[in-house]
Design a protein around this motif. Structure first.
Motif, short mmCIF file in Angstrom:
data_model
loop_
_atom_site.label_atom_id
_atom_site.label_comp_id
_atom_site.label_asym_id
_atom_site.label_seq_id
_atom_site.Cartn_x
_atom_site.Cartn_y
_atom_site.Cartn_z
N PHE A 1 30.46 -7.86 61.97
CA PHE A 1 29.82 -9.33 61.75
C PHE A 1 30.09 -9.50 60.24
O PHE A 1 29.61 -8.66 59.39
CB PHE A 1 28.56 -9.30 62.13
N PRO A 2 30.66 -10.68 59.88
CA PRO A 2 30.63 -10.75 58.23
C PRO A 2 29.24 -11.44 57.69
O PRO A 2 28.51 -11.86 58.55
CB PRO A 2 31.80 -11.97 58.09
N LEU A 3 29.47 -11.22 56.43
CA LEU A 3 28.03 -12.05 55.61
C LEU A 3 28.65 -13.48 55.75
O LEU A 3 29.82 -13.83 55.17
CB LEU A 3 27.83 -11.46 54.45
N SER A 4 27.87 -14.52 55.95
CA SER A 4 27.91 -15.90 55.64
C SER A 4 26.60 -16.43 54.79
O SER A 4 25.77 -16.21 55.36
CB SER A 4 28.15 -16.68 57.27
N PHE A 5 27.14 -17.32 53.89
CA PHE A 5 26.10 -18.06 53.22
C PHE A 5 26.47 -19.35 52.64
O PHE A 5 27.70 -19.64 52.35
CB PHE A 5 25.71 -17.18 51.99
N SER A 6 25.71 -20.14 52.86
CA SER A 6 25.60 -21.68 52.49
C SER A 6 24.62 -22.30 52.16
O SER A 6 23.64 -21.93 52.66
CB SER A 6 26.50 -22.67 53.56
N VAL A 7 24.65 -23.08 50.93
CA VAL A 7 23.54 -23.70 50.38
C VAL A 7 23.61 -24.92 50.09
O VAL A 7 24.84 -25.44 49.40
CB VAL A 7 22.92 -22.72 49.30
N ARG A 8 22.67 -25.99 50.03
CA ARG A 8 22.94 -27.23 49.37
C ARG A 8 21.53 -27.74 48.98
O ARG A 8 20.32 -27.25 49.68
CB ARG A 8 23.63 -28.21 50.50
N GLU A 9 21.36 -28.61 48.24
CA GLU A 9 20.12 -29.33 47.70
C GLU A 9 19.83 -30.52 48.47
O GLU A 9 20.89 -31.49 48.31
CB GLU A 9 20.02 -29.22 46.34
N ALA A 10 18.64 -30.88 49.07
CA ALA A 10 18.56 -32.44 49.36
C ALA A 10 17.12 -32.51 49.30
O ALA A 10 16.12 -31.69 49.83
CB ALA A 10 19.02 -32.26 51.06
N ASP A 11 16.88 -33.74 48.73
CA ASP A 11 15.49 -34.19 48.52
C ASP A 11 14.43 -33.17 47.83
O ASP A 11 13.24 -32.70 48.36
CB ASP A 11 14.92 -34.51 49.75
N PRO B 1 16.07 -32.24 55.77
CA PRO B 1 14.79 -31.32 55.24
C PRO B 1 13.60 -32.11 56.12
O PRO B 1 13.43 -32.93 56.02
CB PRO B 1 14.86 -31.46 53.84
N VAL B 2 12.87 -30.83 56.21
CA VAL B 2 11.49 -31.14 56.71
C VAL B 2 10.33 -31.16 55.76
O VAL B 2 9.31 -31.63 55.83
CB VAL B 2 11.11 -30.23 58.17
N LEU B 3 10.54 -29.99 54.90
CA LEU B 3 9.51 -30.01 53.88
C LEU B 3 9.30 -31.29 52.98
O LEU B 3 8.08 -31.42 52.66
CB LEU B 3 9.99 -28.90 52.87
N PRO B 4 9.98 -32.44 52.67
CA PRO B 4 9.45 -33.32 52.03
C PRO B 4 8.41 -34.24 52.94
O PRO B 4 7.54 -35.13 52.35
CB PRO B 4 10.57 -34.30 51.92
N ARG B 5 8.37 -33.88 54.11
CA ARG B 5 7.55 -34.73 55.12
C ARG B 5 6.10 -33.61 55.44
O ARG B 5 5.32 -34.14 56.06
CB ARG B 5 8.15 -34.72 56.43
N LEU B 6 6.15 -32.67 54.84
CA LEU B 6 5.22 -31.49 54.96
C LEU B 6 4.37 -31.25 53.74
O LEU B 6 4.69 -30.52 52.97
CB LEU B 6 5.51 -30.35 55.73
N GLU C 1 14.68 -23.27 54.37
CA GLU C 1 14.55 -24.35 53.68
C GLU C 1 13.17 -24.11 52.52
O GLU C 1 12.37 -23.52 53.09
CB GLU C 1 13.94 -25.76 54.47
N SER C 2 13.55 -24.34 51.39
CA SER C 2 12.69 -23.73 50.43
C SER C 2 12.71 -24.81 49.16
O SER C 2 13.68 -25.35 48.85
CB SER C 2 12.84 -22.54 49.80
#
Length: 287
Positions: A22-32, A159-164, A182-183
């Motif tokens: 199994f490969p390592l996969s990684f993706s990231v983006r910034e939102a709100d 993202p859910v964190l902006p609502r929490l 999400e962090s």
């Protein structure tokens, strides 16, 4: 140094009928104001110390599914019974019938101190669905109901964190392999990528040496930071380990990898773990 065990995510998961590594996969983006990560492969217990470094002291288990704890009729134990079996002190917040059909919500919430999570997620059992979120200490039943409403109505790619209010991380793991994080902490993406590299290297060492576990150093933070600065999407495939090194061939992608997609034929970088000195090196891949 981290401990990598034989039943870790990279060891127990494979690709296709040929059971390719199994490969390592990684993706990231910034939102709100949130950093949203999609990655593989890791179990919650292999990442929990990374995810909770800047989290609130209180964490809620909002969803849990497992085949590790089943009644005689093959029905899963309630999460609170699993916590009791693990010797974890927690508060149970039952959800009403209104939440029973909501995706991503269990029948009850478990509210516990974040330091209890390693014991709760010990390696002697495995959840195939797990969702966690931190909340401010002293969250009321009304606030937990609001938490359930936010999670139960959230779109999968938003993202859910902006609502929490007061929450700093959200984790959702599927099949003990795929994960979304999400962090609000900008250091989390590089920490997660660094941990995945160490887990992949450890899995190669276990496969080559037959040990039940190995201890592996994580790369310095500058290494994953350099990779993320060049591309938000990466695939990593481990090379054949030698007595002195483990290599991971890393390929930048235009979008996040999905199971079933062909793995890259060309690498952009090689991350090498020097076993003798316990350090990682990153270099452009040989053409």
């Amino acid at each position: 140094m981290i401990k990598v065990e034989r039943h870790g995510a990279f060891n127990v998961n494979c690709v296709g009928l040929e059971c390719l590594p199994f490969p390592l996969s990684f993706s990231v983006r910034e939102a709100d104001g949130s950093w949203m990560i999609s990655a593989a492969a890791a179990q919650a217990g292999e990442l929990i110390d990374v995810l909770t470094r800047t989290a609130s002291d209180t964490v809620v288990v909002v969803n849990l599914a497992t085949n590790s704890f089943l009644h005689e009729n093959y029905q899963q134990w309630r999460p609170s019974l699993i916590a009791a079996e693990q010797g974890v002190d927690c508060t149970v917040h039952p959800l009403g019938a209104w939440a029973s059909d909501s995706i991503g919500l269990g029948e009850e919430f478990l509210v516990m101190h974040r330091d209890s999570l390693p014991r709760f997620l010990s390696s002697d059992w495995s959840p195939y669905e797990l969702s966690l979120v931190d909340v401010p200490t002293g969250a009321t039943p009304e606030q937990l109901d609001e938490l359930a409403l936010v999670i139960g109505t959230a779109a999968w790619n938003e993202p859910v964190l902006p609502r929490l209010d007061g929450s700093r991380f959200w984790f959702s793991g599927h099949d003990d392999c795929y994960l979304t994080v999400e962090s609000t902490d900008p250091a989390i993406p590089s920490s997660v990528l660094g941990r995945l590299l160490a887990l992949l290297a450890g899995s190669a060492l276990i496969g080559a040496g037959g040990a039940s576990s190995v201890r592996v150093p994580e790369p310095d933070g500058a290494l994953p930071e350099q990779l993320i600065a060049e591309s938000p999407h990466w695939i990593g495939v481990v090379g054949t380990p030698s007595e002195t090194t483990v290599t991971v061939e890393l390929s930048a992608q235009s979008q996040r990898w999905r199971l079933g997609q062909q793995l890259p034929e060309r690498a952009d970088y090689t991350a090498t773990l020097d076993l003798a000195h316990g350090v990682w090196h990153l270099a452009p891949a040989e053409s």
